[in-house]
Design an enzyme around this catalytic site. Sequence first.
Site, PDB file in Angstrom:
ATOM      1  N   SER A  56       0.806  -1.222   0.000  1.00  0.00           N
ATOM      2  CA  SER A  56       0.000   0.000   0.000  1.00  0.00           C
ATOM      3  C   SER A  56       0.842   1.276   0.000  1.00  0.00           C
ATOM      4  O   SER A  56       0.295   2.367  -0.135  1.00  0.00           O
ATOM      5  CB  SER A  56      -0.935   0.010   1.220  1.00  0.00           C
ATOM      6  N   LYS A  90      -6.305   4.819   8.152  1.00  0.00           N
ATOM      7  CA  LYS A  90      -5.184   5.618   7.641  1.00  0.00           C
ATOM      8  C   LYS A  90      -5.551   7.096   7.557  1.00  0.00           C
ATOM      9  O   LYS A  90      -4.756   7.962   7.927  1.00  0.00           O
ATOM     10  CB  LYS A  90      -4.763   5.098   6.259  1.00  0.00           C
TER      11      LYS A  90
END
EC number: 3.4.21.-
Length: 662
Positions: free
Chosen positions: A537, A580
């Site tokens: 990611s 996040k």
Amino acid sequence: MENAKPEEPVQEINAPGSPQQESAVAGPAGTGPTAPAQAAHQVEGASSQIEVPPKLIDQVIGQERAVEVIRKAATQRRHVMMIGSPGTGKSMLAKAMAELLPKEELQDIMVYPNSDDPNNPIIRTVAAGRGKQIVAAHKIEAKKKVQFRNTLLLILIIGIIGYAFITMQWLMGIIAAAFVFMALRYTMPREEAMVPKLLVANDVKSNAPFIDGTGSHAGALLGDVRHDPFQSGGLETPAHDRVEAGAIHRSNCGVLFIDEINTLDPHSQQNLLTALQEGEFPITGQSERSSGAMVRTEPVPCRFVMVAAGNLDAIQGMHPALRSRIRGYGYEVYMAESMEDTPENQQKYIRFIAQEVKNDGKIPHFDKSAIDEIIREARRRSNRKGHLTLKLRDMGGLIRVAGDIARQEGATLTTAAHVITAKKTARSIEDQVSDEVTRHLREYEMTVVEGTRVGRVNGLAVTGSDAGSVLPIMAEVTPAIGKEGGEVIATGLLKEIAQESIKNVSAILKKFTGKDVKNIDIHIQFIGTYMGIEGDSASISVATAVISAIEGIPVRQDLAMTGSLSVRGDVLPVGGVTYKIEAAAKAGIKTVLIPRMNINDVLIEEQYKSKITIIPVDTIDEVLKHALVPENMDGFLSKLKKMAVRSTSAFAEAPVINTTTA
């Protein structure tokens, strides 16, 4: 760039009022009914009105396939292996299976002394409930014999002492009485040593036994024989009385549940396989240094149904023959981690709340607003658009903490305010550590959230299952030193998938810069990655940092990003975007770039909506357009367009390869 699109206005998900955010976020946090309406529905929508099914199998939610398998396996007495994340209901299903097994087959197991070979005790089975009666009858009989023996001994001693009194030989009389007492004491048989031992007891009215053998050592799993420090002189304990049943024997005619099956040592797994195949297993001392090692019983019945469980890594750690036995004579099930967010499944979640309240027995029921907040949190923790998490152990913990807060305040019902407070109180260790690391990095100016820097990008990562963190990434370019050309050198405890994603970045660099990367060494550093990096990611963050270092173009530091990157420059979806984004907001970052395909996965808390702007992106050129701050913006945008055209034309002019064979 592949699939190049004409420029479109930036789609920003700003805090309140954004249609994307409105659709992604549901619940009482500003979107529910007014306060009077909520008050009117508090009692009507309370979890106290939900009926909890009496059977465990009917209380399981979201695992329809697993429930179906358990019902079949219970009917046919098949073994089952369940693989999935912790907290998805594996142990609950195993207990439910014990409720479904027939009860008329239950047996008591007894161990008798062997007069021919004391080290080979005899095993017998009787109907459930009969074992206690037999042992009690033997004890009564032994007690009568002991009393009769003691009476005779007492009469004999009195006679000796009486004779000594008559003959006036007191000393000889006392000596004779003592000698007779000791002789008879150690030569006459011990009746209590002949009493059988009830090894496994079952109640005729109970369900089939459910034994949890998770983490058991060999003795607890397979049975053992206790050590006897007094092995002679009349003080020894009979061998049969030192025999202890293992989990495989206590689960006879029932269910043996072993979670994290791969943690059993190979020897125990091999013996477990033997028990599965034979349906019986003798008990012997597990320690070679113990006197119990000399004892070995006759085979003890252990016809159990085995339910093995574990995470995905459990498959690699299993004995191949043991897994083959389960597959050949049973079922394998992968546990679902989420279920679709439908009205029907929401009702199941409400029933789950009622079940947790009932099982706890100390917390108040939940009103409609609290139920809505729990369901909203279930959406957040699913990390999938349109889904509810099935990691119900964690959700159960949140329910209990919210109920504890309500009870502490003396409330009759748990409300949304209690649930919101519970989310702050019941934070995971990873989330707390993430906040502490973020503060630490800010204090030492290792996390920069304003201005611009060359070769520095704020990436985003997930710690654990419900905590995000800001991941600073730095890049530098130097002339190649090695004879074989340039290298990509990445540091920061990168694991396998992360290392592979770094290699893919080189294809993007060649396409964007047009430079031969063989002449340069690219150094990439992940800051503060003490726990290591897994996954891909951070791919777009790495690509942005390296391109910035090669071209000397600064990167915005009030911006963070997350996303996987294909070799053709497409930004692919990643997990944990909600956590996040919240981590970026906590750190003071104003803008976050995420893959467009993750847009419906975003479900941030109300308090962060006004602090962060979310921009979805499809390709790396869109990422660079938002992240880089070149001196000549027009020239930079032109270069991005040329990169996209170059990619498209190269694809169009590529020769067609005929793969058809005759």
